[in-house]
Write an enzyme that holds these catalytic residues in place. Sequence first.
Site, PDB file in Angstrom:
ATOM      1  N   HIS A  88       0.839  -1.211   0.000  1.00 57.40           N
ATOM      2  CA  HIS A  88       0.000   0.000   0.000  1.00 57.40           C
ATOM      3  C   HIS A  88       0.876   1.263   0.000  1.00 57.40           C
ATOM      4  O   HIS A  88       2.065   1.183  -0.295  1.00 57.40           O
ATOM      5  CB  HIS A  88      -0.993  -0.042   1.164  1.00 57.40           C
ATOM      6  N   GLU A 125      -1.778   0.372   8.092  1.00 56.11           N
ATOM      7  CA  GLU A 125      -0.926  -0.681   7.529  1.00 56.11           C
ATOM      8  C   GLU A 125       0.192  -0.086   6.678  1.00 56.11           C
ATOM      9  O   GLU A 125       1.332  -0.563   6.722  1.00 56.11           O
ATOM     10  CB  GLU A 125      -1.772  -1.640   6.685  1.00 56.11           C
ATOM     11  N   HIS A 180       3.240  -6.750   4.500  1.00 58.08           N
ATOM     12  CA  HIS A 180       1.853  -6.374   4.815  1.00 58.08           C
ATOM     13  C   HIS A 180       1.525  -6.702   6.259  1.00 58.08           C
ATOM     14  O   HIS A 180       2.259  -7.424   6.941  1.00 58.08           O
ATOM     15  CB  HIS A 180       0.869  -7.155   3.925  1.00 58.08           C
ATOM     16  N   GLU A 262       2.235 -11.420   5.747  1.00 55.56           N
ATOM     17  CA  GLU A 262       1.224 -10.741   6.577  1.00 55.56           C
ATOM     18  C   GLU A 262       1.717 -10.906   8.011  1.00 55.56           C
ATOM     19  O   GLU A 262       1.619 -11.981   8.595  1.00 55.56           O
ATOM     20  CB  GLU A 262      -0.158 -11.389   6.396  1.00 55.56           C
TER      21      GLU A 262
HETATM   22 ZN    ZN Z   1      -1.880  -5.275   2.811  1.00 49.53          ZN
END
Ligand code: ZN
Length: 301
Positions: A88, A125, A180, A262
């Site tokens: 992102h 995030e 992430h 993640e």
């Molecule tokens: Zn993400």
Amino acid sequence: MVACAAALVPAAFVGWLLWRDTGGDRADRVTTPQAHASDAHEHGGKGEHVHGDVTDDKPTAPAEQPRPSTKAREGRLAGTVVVIDPGHNPGNFQHTAEINKLVDIGTNRKECDTTGTATADGYREAAFTRDVSQRLRTLLEKEGAEVAFTHDGDRAFGPCIDERARIGNDAKADAVISVHADGSAKGNRGFHVILPGPVKAGSADTSPIVAPSRDLGVRVADGFAAATGSARANYVGAGTGLDVRTDLGGLNLSTVPKVFVECGNMQDPQDAALLKNADWRQKAARGLADGLRAYLTARNN
Ligand code: ZN
């Protein structure tokens, strides 16, 4: 501005030659101009370019760059190229029209990029991914790796997922890691690593990268678990900490070994407390570096 740069570059080059002649050991300076090849592309490219031909006015586009020379680096990771992809972008919230444009990911068309998630008290995030990525870069560079980012505060939004993949491809990276944190339900805890599944559609063909990416992902998961003490996710991957996906453009379009990590679930209060903690983020970066090193050194032997 242009004249200024033109005047400075030859001076810097001469300075480098002089320094080389004196036998200085900071040979990593040699690679600095090429290390920013991807950045140059990011500045010149428009996020929504789908076909990826680099037609900007600069002849030094990454697709035409030779692989960065890392011969002069020292350390266990000398000669390796790692691309880090911070998931992102903090600016995506202000550029929803741009990031909602569809790009081709081989199997289908998908949004250019997404905003990412956040903790209940607003730690985003995109801030997390950039922080961990920067810590990881520092660790890898100390060991001699050549490290490039897909973005690093140098663009208003994105890049789009197809360009994120292309940056790793153009760098001929030995490994790419996309960082992430998840946005799952409260009570869902732990980390997992996402591996590319078999995809052959349109411009996507993951057949050459499925096996090495799994090797990379297994090592990254092991390194992450050891360094952070975090458990493997209790909501995906059946306790392995590994998940295989065929719907992520950043994986589908990659031609070099690549995984997503993640690091935890931002929507779970206990995971969120870890993700917000700088000491924990340093452990996370160290775990990722440990996994990458294990993969890169095994591949080189
Ligand atoms: Zn993400």
